[in-house]
Design an enzyme around this catalytic site. Sequence first.
Site, PDB file in Angstrom:
ATOM      1  N   ASP A 152      -5.364  -4.572  -7.089  1.00 21.63           N
ATOM      2  CA  ASP A 152      -3.906  -4.419  -7.069  1.00 21.63           C
ATOM      3  C   ASP A 152      -3.456  -3.346  -6.073  1.00 21.63           C
ATOM      4  OD1 ASP A 152      -1.355  -5.139  -7.922  1.00 21.63           O
ATOM      5  OD2 ASP A 152      -1.859  -5.015 -10.053  1.00 21.63           O
ATOM      6  N   TRP A 226       0.591  -8.270  -2.938  1.00 27.55           N
ATOM      7  CA  TRP A 226       1.953  -8.813  -3.076  1.00 27.55           C
ATOM      8  C   TRP A 226       2.535  -9.312  -1.753  1.00 27.55           C
ATOM      9  CZ3 TRP A 226       3.148  -3.275  -5.013  1.00 27.55           C
ATOM     10  CH2 TRP A 226       2.397  -3.000  -6.158  1.00 27.55           C
ATOM     11  N   GLY A 227       1.675  -9.785  -0.870  1.00 29.33           N
ATOM     12  CA  GLY A 227       2.158 -10.357   0.389  1.00 29.33           C
ATOM     13  C   GLY A 227       2.579  -9.332   1.418  1.00 29.33           C
ATOM     14  N   GLN A 228       2.360  -8.058   1.134  1.00 26.87           N
ATOM     15  CA  GLN A 228       2.787  -7.038   2.087  1.00 26.87           C
ATOM     16  C   GLN A 228       1.875  -7.017   3.301  1.00 26.87           C
ATOM     17  OE1 GLN A 228       3.099  -3.305  -0.006  1.00 26.87           O
ATOM     18  NE2 GLN A 228       4.809  -4.000  -1.257  1.00 26.87           N
ATOM     19  N   ALA A 229       2.394  -6.399   4.350  1.00 25.13           N
ATOM     20  CA  ALA A 229       1.619  -6.152   5.574  1.00 25.13           C
ATOM     21  C   ALA A 229       0.995  -7.447   6.108  1.00 25.13           C
ATOM     22  CB  ALA A 229       0.560  -5.080   5.327  1.00 25.13           C
ATOM     23  N   ASP A 247       4.987 -10.023  -8.686  1.00 27.94           N
ATOM     24  CA  ASP A 247       4.545 -10.721  -9.898  1.00 27.94           C
ATOM     25  C   ASP A 247       5.470 -11.883 -10.283  1.00 27.94           C
ATOM     26  OD1 ASP A 247       2.610  -8.787 -10.017  1.00 27.94           O
ATOM     27  OD2 ASP A 247       3.129  -8.081 -12.025  1.00 27.94           O
TER      28      ASP A 247
END
Length: 442
Positions: A152, A226-229, A247
């Site tokens: 996470d 969470w799809g970042q970067a 989420d």
Amino acid sequence: MYTKQFLQASLLASVASALVSKDGVTGKLPALGWNSWNAFRCDINEEKFLTAGQKLIDLGLAKAGYNYVNIDDCWSIKSGRDNTTQRILPDLTKFPDGIDGTAKKIHDMGLKIGIYSDAGKTTCAGYPGSLYYEDIDAATWAEWGIDYLKYDNCDVPSEYWTGDEYHACHPDYNHPTGPNATCVNDPGLAPAGYDWSKSRTAERYTRMTTALLKQDRNILYSICNWGQAAIETYGANIGHSWRMTDDIFPVWSEVIHIINYNSFKLNYVDFWAHNDADMLEVGNGDLTPEETRSHFALWAAMKSPLLIGTSLDSISSDNLAILKNKYLLAFNQDDVNGAPAMPYKWGINPDWTYNDTHPAEFYSGASKAGTLVLMLNTLETEAEKAAVWSEIPQLSNGKCFQVTNVWTGEDLGCVSESYKAKVARHDTAVLLVSKSSSCDCK
Ligand SMILES: *[C@@H]1O[C@H](CO)[C@@H](O)[C@H](O)[C@H]1NC(C)=O
Ligand SMILES: *[C@@H]1O[C@H](CO)[C@@H](O)[C@H](O)[C@H]1NC(C)=O
Ligand SMILES: *[C@@H]1O[C@H](CO)[C@@H](O)[C@H](O)[C@H]1NC(C)=O
């Protein structure tokens, strides 16, 4: 609205090379299994995992391929690591025989076991995280017999924000009504051509890749940032799957948002490389039966990992049938075709329109059994949708095809040119379309 030019540019930007496991199997196909979070949050103990494992077997889910039993957050001693060994300590009130004891029991059932940690100082629920302790934790999990790691993204220390200034434009802020509406049209605010694999986020997640690869054990690495970067652009170099969004919650607005967001990123999906649309909410919350079918069908067709997130003690026979749909599981687990189903037409909106209530409705993908065709009805009322063979890339040079209704298994016969279906509000018609010598009208 994303433009077609943007999409094509982003597809050219990075062709990842896959992280192939030593056994040639772990992580090649989307993971199938069960995870505790959506059903139980932090209210976990060994009993719940043993029950889940036994239910996977008794309900025929294990036979259908669901073989991971995954522990999510809250399994350890919250106050900290062992002061001598620096290991994370299992909470023995929840897991009296330790995680290795639970792992042995799950393995004895013929199943695999997953663990959870975080690429930060603490997990999202405040338990010890693994940043800077990657080698110790990976070695501990390998010793315990862990087969899968969900990793996470909470409590990232400030030193890891430096140099990663583009991180702030989070994909979920692309919600047109969300707090960061300015990020719509601006995926990341990074300069054109910025290589996200050089970002500080990539570095945090790669530290764990390196630690896992040192272990003499095949551990599926499920990145959860969470799809970042722009994780999808280099995720395959460092992991097997990566979460695309924040989420999930068991409401239609979340399910349809995830479908919309992911529908623009499907070119990154192949063997060893899976966009994770998040754990399933089949059996949870406010989803109608039609919405539940669409949720499962799109997740399977997009080749997301399929992790059941409901209590299996009380699952309804309808929801169980959805989870066990043999056509959708066969598509998701196809060992010859790695690519997912992709949109071939948007429907309500013009093609390539980014819209969280009316995303692409028409999808198709190749499989060993034939072409899977999905027609999602995003409208609030029943609608007639037509699958027109000439519009579908895999079918455009044929005229007649054998059609099967994926929900019922019914043979719909030899169909010329197009198949029309009445689709209920938020439901998805799913067809398996194949060539057949007895169905040939050229
Ligand atoms: C480690 O040491 C600290 C400080 O003495 C103490 O508060 C903590 O409880 C110890 N942790 C464990 C797991 O023993
Ligand atoms: C976007 O959201 C982040 C996180 O909530 C916040 O720090 C930032 O200021 C927001 N940016 C804009 C332009 O609203
Ligand atoms: C999404 O599409 C629908 C149907 O075209 C449209 O009415 C709605 O305004 C769109 N939403 C946004 C935020 O653009």
